[in-house]
Motif scaffolding. Structure first.
Motif, short mmCIF file in Angstrom:
data_model
loop_
_atom_site.label_atom_id
_atom_site.label_comp_id
_atom_site.label_asym_id
_atom_site.label_seq_id
_atom_site.Cartn_x
_atom_site.Cartn_y
_atom_site.Cartn_z
N ALA A 28 32.77 31.11 33.30
CA ALA A 28 33.66 31.13 32.20
C ALA A 28 32.89 32.00 31.02
O ALA A 28 31.68 32.08 31.09
CB ALA A 28 33.49 29.70 31.41
N PHE A 29 33.61 32.78 30.14
CA PHE A 29 33.28 33.65 29.33
C PHE A 29 33.91 33.66 27.85
O PHE A 29 35.13 33.74 27.94
CB PHE A 29 33.10 34.96 29.81
N GLN A 30 33.31 33.15 26.83
CA GLN A 30 33.94 33.19 25.67
C GLN A 30 33.19 34.13 24.46
O GLN A 30 32.33 33.27 23.87
CB GLN A 30 34.32 31.74 25.15
N PRO A 31 33.78 35.08 24.06
CA PRO A 31 32.70 35.73 22.82
C PRO A 31 33.49 35.48 21.61
O PRO A 31 34.83 34.91 21.48
CB PRO A 31 33.03 37.43 23.12
N ALA A 32 32.75 35.43 20.66
CA ALA A 32 33.15 35.21 19.21
C ALA A 32 32.67 35.90 18.02
O ALA A 32 31.37 35.97 18.11
CB ALA A 32 33.32 33.71 18.91
N SER A 33 33.25 36.30 17.21
CA SER A 33 32.57 36.85 15.98
C SER A 33 33.22 36.47 14.89
O SER A 33 34.53 37.08 14.49
CB SER A 33 32.40 38.41 16.27
N GLU A 34 32.54 35.72 13.69
CA GLU A 34 33.44 35.15 12.66
C GLU A 34 32.87 35.83 11.40
O GLU A 34 31.70 35.72 11.16
CB GLU A 34 33.18 33.54 12.86
N PRO A 35 33.70 36.04 10.60
CA PRO A 35 33.28 36.50 9.43
C PRO A 35 32.82 35.44 8.27
O PRO A 35 33.81 34.36 8.40
CB PRO A 35 34.43 37.44 8.91
N ASN A 36 32.37 35.53 7.42
CA ASN A 36 32.05 34.79 6.36
C ASN A 36 32.73 35.21 5.34
O ASN A 36 32.45 36.52 4.57
CB ASN A 36 30.61 34.76 5.98
N ILE A 37 33.78 34.46 4.77
CA ILE A 37 34.68 35.18 3.62
C ILE A 37 34.49 34.35 2.38
O ILE A 37 34.52 32.95 2.59
CB ILE A 37 36.04 35.05 4.22
N GLU A 38 34.23 34.75 1.30
CA GLU A 38 33.89 34.24 -0.02
C GLU A 38 35.22 34.27 -0.75
O GLU A 38 35.83 35.61 -0.90
CB GLU A 38 32.65 34.50 -0.74
N ASP A 39 35.52 33.49 -1.69
CA ASP A 39 36.80 33.40 -2.81
C ASP A 39 36.12 34.57 -3.80
O ASP A 39 35.17 34.23 -4.21
CB ASP A 39 37.11 32.22 -3.35
N SER A 40 36.87 35.47 -3.98
CA SER A 40 36.56 36.47 -4.95
C SER A 40 37.49 36.62 -6.00
O SER A 40 37.77 37.85 -6.68
CB SER A 40 36.15 38.10 -4.24
N THR A 54 36.50 38.24 -0.12
CA THR A 54 35.61 39.23 0.43
C THR A 54 34.67 38.97 1.53
O THR A 54 34.20 37.89 1.28
CB THR A 54 34.69 39.75 -0.97
N LYS A 55 34.60 39.75 2.38
CA LYS A 55 33.80 39.30 3.70
C LYS A 55 32.57 39.67 3.11
O LYS A 55 32.10 40.77 2.86
CB LYS A 55 34.40 40.29 4.87
N THR A 56 31.39 38.73 3.29
CA THR A 56 30.11 38.95 2.77
C THR A 56 29.17 38.81 3.94
O THR A 56 27.93 39.31 3.90
CB THR A 56 29.82 37.86 1.80
#
Length: 158
Positions: free
Chosen positions: A36-48, A60-62
């Motif tokens: 089984a293989f599951q990649p993930a890349s999550e942005p951190n998004i702040e309220d601007s 805004t992606k920080t």
């Protein structure tokens, strides 16, 4: 002119490789037994948001984090009593600290499509256990340390 046939992608089209060499002289080797293989890349998004946007929210992606979760079947040579060298490198990195705790990995579409990535990650090694009839499996989570970089797929010409 005919329309090319489009095919649905399969989960098993991912290939995971571990650098068993150095950064200067990489030795990319297949991680065998991936189930089984599951990649993930999550942005951190702040309220601007601000008053100047007429009530529309701003974002805004920080930062960004990434991880790969995989399940492998353990591979062993029982004649000489050794596991796969790639599996052992991951397992031993799990118990190490500092640079020895990082695994340099890359993963790509095994059929040569353009999707491919490379980065360094901290592995978590968790044997699955199970019933007496179960096969030996290990769940591994690679937590990214630094950038996950899109690369040219090394299998593109294959």
């Amino acid at each position: 002119m005919s329309t090319p046939i489009e095919e649905t992608e399969l989960a098993r089209e991912w290939r995971l490789e571990i650098n068993m060499g150095t950064d200067e002289a990489p030795d990319w080797q297949l991680c065998p037994g991936v189930r089984a293989f599951q990649p993930a890349s999550e942005p951190n998004i702040e309220d601007s948001s601000d008053y100047d946007s007429d009530g529309w929210a701003g974002n805004t992606k920080t930062a960004q984090s990434w991880e790969v979760t995989t399940t492998i079947r353990r591979k062993a040579n029982k004649t000489v009593k050794v596991y796969s060298p790639v599996h052992e490198a991951i397992r031993l990195a799990h118990f190490a600290y500092g640079d020895a705790n990082l695994v340099h990995l890359r993963y790509m579409q095994r059929n040569g499509l353009p999707e491919a990535y490379e980065g360094k990650a901290i592995p978590t090694w968790a044997p699955a256990g199970g019933e007496y009839t179960a096969l030996g499996e290990v769940e591994i989570t690679f937590t990214g340390d630094g950038a996950l970089t899109p690369i040219d797929n090394p299998l593109a010409g294959s």
